[in-house]
Design an enzyme around this catalytic site. Structure first.
Site, mmCIF file in Angstrom:
data_model
loop_
_atom_site.group_PDB
_atom_site.id
_atom_site.type_symbol
_atom_site.label_atom_id
_atom_site.label_comp_id
_atom_site.label_asym_id
_atom_site.label_seq_id
_atom_site.Cartn_x
_atom_site.Cartn_y
_atom_site.Cartn_z
ATOM 1 N N ASN A 207 0.850 -1.202 0.000
ATOM 2 C CA ASN A 207 0.000 0.000 0.000
ATOM 3 C C ASN A 207 0.880 1.245 0.000
ATOM 4 O O ASN A 207 2.107 1.139 0.006
ATOM 5 C CB ASN A 207 -0.967 -0.039 1.190
ATOM 6 C CG ASN A 207 -0.230 -0.086 2.514
ATOM 7 O OD1 ASN A 207 0.573 0.793 2.828
ATOM 8 N ND2 ASN A 207 -0.466 -1.143 3.285
ATOM 9 N N ASP A 276 -4.189 -6.028 5.125
ATOM 10 C CA ASP A 276 -5.367 -6.743 5.630
ATOM 11 C C ASP A 276 -5.510 -8.106 4.969
ATOM 12 O O ASP A 276 -6.196 -8.986 5.472
ATOM 13 C CB ASP A 276 -6.635 -5.921 5.368
ATOM 14 C CG ASP A 276 -6.712 -4.717 6.295
ATOM 15 O OD1 ASP A 276 -6.207 -4.815 7.419
ATOM 16 O OD2 ASP A 276 -7.258 -3.682 5.866
ATOM 17 N N LYS A 286 7.768 -17.587 -10.927
ATOM 18 C CA LYS A 286 7.099 -16.392 -11.455
ATOM 19 C C LYS A 286 5.853 -16.825 -12.247
ATOM 20 O O LYS A 286 5.954 -17.708 -13.106
ATOM 21 C CB LYS A 286 8.070 -15.630 -12.360
ATOM 22 C CG LYS A 286 7.521 -14.298 -12.792
ATOM 23 C CD LYS A 286 8.552 -13.494 -13.561
ATOM 24 C CE LYS A 286 7.849 -12.306 -14.186
ATOM 25 N NZ LYS A 286 8.217 -12.075 -15.547
ATOM 26 N N PHE A 320 -3.912 3.882 14.588
ATOM 27 C CA PHE A 320 -4.123 4.853 13.525
ATOM 28 C C PHE A 320 -5.321 4.378 12.716
ATOM 29 O O PHE A 320 -5.562 3.165 12.622
ATOM 30 C CB PHE A 320 -2.888 4.944 12.614
ATOM 31 C CG PHE A 320 -1.918 6.014 13.049
ATOM 32 C CD1 PHE A 320 -1.130 5.839 14.168
ATOM 33 C CD2 PHE A 320 -1.811 7.202 12.331
ATOM 34 C CE1 PHE A 320 -0.241 6.830 14.581
ATOM 35 C CE2 PHE A 320 -0.929 8.200 12.722
ATOM 36 C CZ PHE A 320 -0.150 8.021 13.852
ATOM 37 N N LYS A 334 -13.324 1.916 15.110
ATOM 38 C CA LYS A 334 -12.084 1.163 15.378
ATOM 39 C C LYS A 334 -11.616 1.372 16.822
ATOM 40 O O LYS A 334 -11.149 0.445 17.480
ATOM 41 C CB LYS A 334 -10.973 1.600 14.405
ATOM 42 C CG LYS A 334 -11.245 1.131 12.976
ATOM 43 C CD LYS A 334 -10.235 1.682 11.981
ATOM 44 C CE LYS A 334 -10.729 1.407 10.561
ATOM 45 N NZ LYS A 334 -9.916 2.039 9.521
HETATM 46 N N1 CTP Z 1 -3.922 -2.969 12.135
HETATM 47 C C1 CTP Z 1 -3.310 -4.074 12.684
HETATM 48 N N2 CTP Z 1 -3.328 -5.271 12.023
HETATM 49 C C2 CTP Z 1 -3.968 -5.393 10.838
HETATM 50 C C3 CTP Z 1 -4.613 -4.270 10.274
HETATM 51 C C4 CTP Z 1 -4.572 -3.063 10.947
HETATM 52 O O1 CTP Z 1 -2.723 -3.968 13.768
HETATM 53 N N3 CTP Z 1 -3.957 -6.563 10.232
HETATM 54 C C5 CTP Z 1 -3.885 -1.690 12.879
HETATM 55 C C6 CTP Z 1 -3.207 -0.564 12.139
HETATM 56 O O2 CTP Z 1 -1.816 -0.510 12.439
HETATM 57 C C7 CTP Z 1 -3.930 0.670 12.660
HETATM 58 C C8 CTP Z 1 -5.320 0.149 12.973
HETATM 59 O O3 CTP Z 1 -5.207 -1.262 13.086
HETATM 60 O O4 CTP Z 1 -3.347 1.151 13.845
HETATM 61 C C9 CTP Z 1 -6.367 0.495 11.958
HETATM 62 O O5 CTP Z 1 -5.890 0.121 10.671
HETATM 63 P P1 CTP Z 1 -6.716 0.502 9.377
HETATM 64 O O6 CTP Z 1 -5.986 -0.007 8.179
HETATM 65 O O7 CTP Z 1 -7.103 1.966 9.415
HETATM 66 O O8 CTP Z 1 -8.078 -0.249 9.580
HETATM 67 P P2 CTP Z 1 -8.414 -1.780 9.564
HETATM 68 O O9 CTP Z 1 -8.639 -2.217 10.968
HETATM 69 O O10 CTP Z 1 -7.442 -2.558 8.775
HETATM 70 O O11 CTP Z 1 -9.845 -1.727 8.846
HETATM 71 P P3 CTP Z 1 -10.191 -1.220 7.352
HETATM 72 O O12 CTP Z 1 -8.979 -1.514 6.495
HETATM 73 O O13 CTP Z 1 -11.377 -2.028 6.996
HETATM 74 O O14 CTP Z 1 -10.494 0.249 7.434
#
Ligand code: CTP
Length: 388
Positions: A207, A276, A286, A320, A334
């Site tokens: 990302n 995620d 490959k 975050f 969250k």
């Molecule tokens: N986070 C985490 N582990 C994951 C995904 C996210 O610890 N597998 C943590 C991130 O570091 C951040 C928080 O959860 O502090 C929120 O991450 P964010 O990407 O904003 O949200 P998600 O919980 O992943 O939900 P979504 O992507 O659906 O918004």
């Protein structure tokens, strides 16, 4: 953080003196008022006129001169901060021994402003026990020191002694001008950056997170005296040598690294943009080009969710939230679901940028900050420790 600040730059006779020209330029461009003192040896390596042309302010070299008789007092009183860059072992030794036999050492003796030394020299000179004990002594007396970086040195040696990257010196100057060593009893684990989930040996999913906000928090906390550990995924900038960091690649590695030491820290700030999803299977070869390709992904472990579900007494958990819409609403969900103390919400548009705009949300808390990621990092720390 530098606008209008009065910085007295002391340049001593190390070969890195030429790099002090760039430092003077960057400080001036960022709004600081920079006056310079060069020692006699520094004048052998760089020209006082260069500093004058860049800073448009006074450049002094002599303790005694007919025009400004007591310059060591006027300059000492004028400065908000004195920065000695580069600082030779000789100048550090003189200050540690109370010697004032030239304009710079005498000005340092006469000032009540904070003083930051940026040593740069040969690796053996830097590890010399006399120098190290002088640094220890001066540190005890509340003088600040930046550690030199490791690498190839001008003298041909390889090791610790290099003049630090100018932007890192700038971060230290910004901090010492605006903050005290107020976090020396704090301990923080910070995650930063993005993750890389391999599809095959060549391709991966990631990302846009640059890791800049997490690293800014780590720098700001470290320079204010906190014990900081960083677990970084993929970050776009170099992690400074003075930060204790562990680098990982993917979400599973980050999960293992964070959970292994989460219990050892008073506070955890999850600034990393953890993936995620990860491919169900990583191809060993490959993947060949075809008309279309369907990738099957599975959910990764939510690290913060697990930390929140098993939260230890007195540990502060901060997440975050990266959002593209309904910032506050989504971040609050969250905050609640992951059992966090605070959540820092930002629009995904700030990913990769130098500046940011954030919302800090707690159960009954809303605060807003914007500016450079480094200045916002300081404001977040202030908020966490003084206003929460
Ligand atoms: N986070 C985490 N582990 C994951 C995904 C996210 O610890 N597998 C943590 C991130 O570091 C951040 C928080 O959860 O502090 C929120 O991450 P964010 O990407 O904003 O949200 P998600 O919980 O992943 O939900 P979504 O992507 O659906 O918004």
């Amino acid at each position: 953080m530098l606008k209008g600040k009065k910085i007295l730059l002391g340049v001593t006779g190390g070969i890195a003196a030429y790099k002090a020209v760039e430092l003077a330029s960057i400080l001036t461009k960022n709004g600081a008022k920079v006056k310079t003192i060069l020692t006699k040896s520094a004048c052998q390596l760089v020209n006082p006129l260069t500093f004058k042309s860049i800073t448009h302010r006074s450049v002094s070299t002599e303790l005694f001169n007919l025009e400004n008789e007591i310059e060591h007092i006027t300059l000492a009183d004028w400065a908000d901060l004195i920065v000695i860059a580069p600082a030779t072992a000789n100048m550090i030794g003189k200050v540690a021994s109370g010697i004032g036999d030239d304009l710079l050492s005498t000005t340092i003796m006469a000032t009540s402003a904070p003083v930051l030394f940026v040593p740069a020299m040969n690796v053996h000179m830097y590890s010399n026990r006399v120098l190290q004990s002088n640094i220890e002594k001066l540190t005890r007396l509340d003088y600040y020191f930046m550690e030199p970086e490791s690498g190839k040195l001008a003298c041909g040696y390889e090791g610790k002694g290099r003049f630090p990257v100018i932007t890192e010196i700038k971060y230290h100057i910004e901090t010492f001008l605006n903050y005290s060593q107020d976090l020396t009893d704090k301990d923080i684990l910070i995650t930063a950056g993005s993750c890389r989930e391999n599809i095959d040996p060549m391709r991966f999913i990631t990302n846009h997170s640059s890791g800049r906000m997490g690293l800014a928090l780590a720098r700001a906390a470290h320079i204010r005296g906190a014990k900081v550990k960083v677990i970084a995924g993929i970050v776009q900038d170099n992690i400074p040598e003075y930060i204790n960091a562990l680098q990982v690649e993917n979400a599973e590695d980050m999960y293992q690294a964070v959970t292994a030491e989460a219990s050892e820290h008073q506070m955890i700030i999850m600034a990393a943009a953890v993936s995620d999803f990860t491919p169900v299977k990583t191809s060993q070869q490959k993947i060949k080009k075809t008309d279309s390709l369907t990738l099957k992904l599975k959910k990764t472990k939510d690290i913060l969710q697990e930390l929140g579900d098993n939260k230890q007494k007195d540990q502060i958990l901060i997440g975050f939230a990266a959002e593209s819409e309904d910032l506050e609403k989504n971040a609050r969900i969250k905050l609640k679901n992951k059992h966090l103390d605070l959540i820092i919400a930002n629009n995904i548009a700030v990913a990769g940028q130098q500046d940011t705009a954030i919302l800090i949300l707690g159960e009954n808390i809303t605060a807003k900050f914007s500016g450079s990621k480094f200045s916002v990092a300081h404001k977040i720390l202030d908020f966490i420790y003084y206003e929460k």
